[in-house]
Motif scaffolding. Sequence first.
Motif, mmCIF file in Angstrom:
data_model
loop_
_atom_site.group_PDB
_atom_site.id
_atom_site.type_symbol
_atom_site.label_atom_id
_atom_site.label_comp_id
_atom_site.label_asym_id
_atom_site.label_seq_id
_atom_site.Cartn_x
_atom_site.Cartn_y
_atom_site.Cartn_z
ATOM 1 N N PRO A 1 80.908 63.025 -5.456
ATOM 2 C CA PRO A 1 81.526 64.017 -4.572
ATOM 3 C C PRO A 1 80.691 64.268 -3.329
ATOM 4 C CG PRO A 1 80.457 65.110 -6.413
ATOM 5 C CD PRO A 1 80.377 63.629 -6.682
ATOM 6 N N ARG B 1 92.528 67.301 -3.909
ATOM 7 C CA ARG B 1 91.104 67.323 -4.253
ATOM 8 C C ARG B 1 90.698 68.757 -4.534
ATOM 9 N NH1 ARG B 1 86.215 64.423 -3.639
ATOM 10 N NH2 ARG B 1 87.399 62.603 -2.964
ATOM 11 N N ARG C 1 91.272 78.486 -0.717
ATOM 12 C CA ARG C 1 90.014 78.758 -1.420
ATOM 13 C C ARG C 1 90.051 80.107 -2.124
ATOM 14 N NH1 ARG C 1 84.981 81.009 -0.162
ATOM 15 N NH2 ARG C 1 83.195 79.869 -1.026
ATOM 16 N N ARG D 1 87.565 71.246 -5.672
ATOM 17 C CA ARG D 1 86.137 71.474 -5.914
ATOM 18 C C ARG D 1 85.972 72.774 -6.698
ATOM 19 N NH1 ARG D 1 81.120 70.196 -2.077
ATOM 20 N NH2 ARG D 1 81.753 68.184 -2.947
ATOM 21 N N PHE E 1 78.497 71.918 -9.557
ATOM 22 C CA PHE E 1 79.833 71.751 -8.980
ATOM 23 C C PHE E 1 80.380 70.369 -9.314
ATOM 24 C CE2 PHE E 1 77.129 69.904 -5.748
ATOM 25 C CZ PHE E 1 77.869 68.843 -5.238
ATOM 26 N N ALA F 1 82.961 75.159 -8.273
ATOM 27 C CA ALA F 1 81.520 75.353 -8.150
ATOM 28 C C ALA F 1 81.109 76.692 -8.757
ATOM 29 C CB ALA F 1 81.097 75.299 -6.685
ATOM 30 N N ASP G 1 84.013 67.706 -8.254
ATOM 31 C CA ASP G 1 85.256 67.463 -7.527
ATOM 32 C C ASP G 1 86.212 66.728 -8.451
ATOM 33 O OD1 ASP G 1 84.015 68.541 -5.330
ATOM 34 O OD2 ASP G 1 84.513 66.887 -3.976
#
Length: 319
Positions: free
Chosen positions: A104, A138, A295, A140, A116, A142, A118
């Motif tokens: 990632p 995609r 997000r 992510r 984290f 974390a 991905d």
Amino acid sequence: MSESRGARETVYVEQCMGVNGLQKIILREARGYSAEVYLYGGQVTSWKNELGEELLFVSSKANFTPPKSIRGGIPLCFPQVSNHGPLELHGFARNRFWSLDPNPPPFPTNSTTRAFIDLILKNSEDDIKTWPHRYEFRLRIALAPTGDLMMTSRIRNTNTDGKSFTFTFAYQTYLYVTDISEVRIEGLETLDYLDNLKEKVRFTEQGDAITFESEVHKVYLSTPTKIAIIDHERKRTFVLRKDGLPDAVVWNPWDKKAKTIADLGDDEYKNMLCVQSACVEKAITLKPGEEWKGRQEICAVPSSYCSGQLDPKRVLLSC
């Protein structure tokens, strides 16, 4: 991924076997925070604080048997939220196997985040039968050194036929609460909402804060980037921060509806609250090559009290 700290080594990312042999990834931070993510659904199913206390709700009757979705944690709703469209309830992303990106892109050099991953989901031939578009999703996930749980979704239109596509999206976050009747939400008062229990009719919220005494399923519109969920019993406040997601869905089935949900215990509604960072009212449209980003970040902090009430400014500023 690991790092040695004196005699103790922190394994930040560990891939292992979960329920029913499904692959999962455990994220850990040096202070003791952790999160668990299943490749099935790209779904976070656990988020614990430094004391090992679970912060997310997962039903005791949850199915970890594909193609059924997992009840609890943070399911991903894509390309459709709820029944706001012609597809299956909440879309298909939560019922697909995601792949883990072995390399990632790194965090910015000034970041101290090490825990984290991905995950990547691309269109399958089955998807194209019901939703005829090509995409790359995609995700992510974390875990910050402070224990904050951060999720960033990037969805790209990879159609080669020149066609745009439209979708709705939500992080369907199931928070673990001590007693739903002792929970309140601040940040959504005076806003307009669509009431899913009344055929999506639009109303304006009247209360000073949102509390719970019966079934609730509302889509709040044009919401702030920060929302506080206060668990009075535990003296804990969740602060949910979001970007690119203007709406917030609040759901609790209460007692009668809970009894009709096969993968939810009859009394488990008392310990759960769904607060979803979402884009529902105004769907997102992407042309070929375009990308959308949404997000969500959640932190859990001790509630601050002033004359028995939460001081929301202190809490919202402290997280």
